[in-house]
Scaffold this motif. Sequence first.
Motif, mmCIF file in Angstrom:
data_model
loop_
_atom_site.group_PDB
_atom_site.id
_atom_site.type_symbol
_atom_site.label_atom_id
_atom_site.label_comp_id
_atom_site.label_asym_id
_atom_site.label_seq_id
_atom_site.Cartn_x
_atom_site.Cartn_y
_atom_site.Cartn_z
ATOM 1 N N LYS A 96 38.433 23.927 12.825
ATOM 2 C CA LYS A 96 38.723 23.774 11.399
ATOM 3 C C LYS A 96 39.407 22.436 11.161
ATOM 4 N N PRO A 97 39.209 21.864 9.961
ATOM 5 C CA PRO A 97 39.890 20.610 9.641
ATOM 6 C C PRO A 97 41.414 20.813 9.625
ATOM 7 N N VAL A 98 42.140 19.785 10.029
ATOM 8 C CA VAL A 98 43.604 19.827 10.056
ATOM 9 C C VAL A 98 44.131 19.660 8.636
ATOM 10 N N TYR A 99 45.017 20.590 8.221
ATOM 11 C CA TYR A 99 45.633 20.501 6.901
ATOM 12 C C TYR A 99 46.732 19.444 6.982
ATOM 13 N N PRO A 100 46.601 18.367 6.234
ATOM 14 C CA PRO A 100 47.634 17.324 6.307
ATOM 15 C C PRO A 100 49.003 17.882 5.906
ATOM 16 N N PRO A 101 50.066 17.640 6.729
ATOM 17 C CA PRO A 101 51.395 18.157 6.386
ATOM 18 C C PRO A 101 51.910 17.655 5.048
ATOM 19 N N ILE A 102 51.606 16.412 4.740
ATOM 20 C CA ILE A 102 52.079 15.881 3.446
ATOM 21 C C ILE A 102 51.428 16.647 2.300
ATOM 22 N N SER A 103 50.155 17.003 2.463
ATOM 23 C CA SER A 103 49.469 17.758 1.404
ATOM 24 C C SER A 103 50.085 19.134 1.234
ATOM 25 N N ARG A 104 50.554 19.730 2.331
ATOM 26 C CA ARG A 104 51.224 21.036 2.205
ATOM 27 C C ARG A 104 52.520 20.882 1.424
ATOM 28 N N ARG A 105 53.282 19.836 1.773
ATOM 29 C CA ARG A 105 54.546 19.645 1.077
ATOM 30 C C ARG A 105 54.310 19.348 -0.404
ATOM 31 N N GLU A 106 53.213 18.615 -0.673
ATOM 32 C CA GLU A 106 52.913 18.258 -2.071
ATOM 33 C C GLU A 106 52.150 19.351 -2.796
ATOM 34 N N ARG A 107 51.927 20.458 -2.094
ATOM 35 C CA ARG A 107 51.226 21.614 -2.677
ATOM 36 C C ARG A 107 49.819 21.218 -3.115
ATOM 37 N N GLU A 108 49.140 20.437 -2.317
ATOM 38 C CA GLU A 108 47.771 20.011 -2.617
ATOM 39 C C GLU A 108 46.793 20.981 -1.959
ATOM 40 N N GLN A 109 45.835 21.441 -2.721
ATOM 41 C CA GLN A 109 44.796 22.327 -2.206
ATOM 42 C C GLN A 109 43.537 22.156 -3.050
#
Length: 235
Positions: free
Chosen positions: A156-169
């Motif tokens: 599976k593609p790696v979920y960028p940690p910054i995107s998690r913190r920024e609540r990006e989905q």
Amino acid sequence: MPAQLAIHGGQPSAFRISPTAMAMVVAAHVGVALLLTVSRTLPITPPRPPLMVEVITAKAPTPPAPKAPDITPPKPKPVAKQERVTRAQDVPVLAAKPMAQEPVANEAKTLPPAPLPPIQTPPAPAQAAPAAHAVPVPAATPLPPKFDADYLDNPKPVYPPISRREREQGKVLLRVHVEASGAAGKVELGTSSGYERLDKAALAAVSRWRFVPARQGSEAVAAWVTVPIIFSLKD
């Protein structure tokens, strides 16, 4: 009153006119002068032509002449002549006996004509059966490439940690050109998730995947396939 002429000694005396006669003469002259004056002043109206009236009387239609009666005398009917009917005397008729016909010795016997031999018609040549139209066999529908087989072990593609913190989905759609060998020859971004970091993570992961190549019959062929990648914070 007429003027009187007095003659004295055989010579006429002076001519005398009585006043009454003089007045009448003057009045006559005055009247003539007035008539001339009036006739000059009054316009002379020419006489009107007489009005001609012509009475046209409608002629009554003449009745048709009556037909003369047919006085032709009827033709006399022919008098039927009285014919004398003479009855034939009843004469007894003797019945004649039929005479038996003797057979004629030389009478030719009529024989029926001999039947003609049947006409043999040559058999019709057998018609060659029409060649069956070759029905083109439709080409086999190619099977699209597969990327979800268990034995492929695609990570599976790696979920960028910054995107998690920024609540990006979001959801990314990638168009992948799969080679006949099963490798991803070309990966394109079809629909973006709205976040650049998520799109790049999806492209980096899918470009290293392995695929089941498309097949047309029993032969592997290259084809395009759409790969969805979903980034969700609930995972």
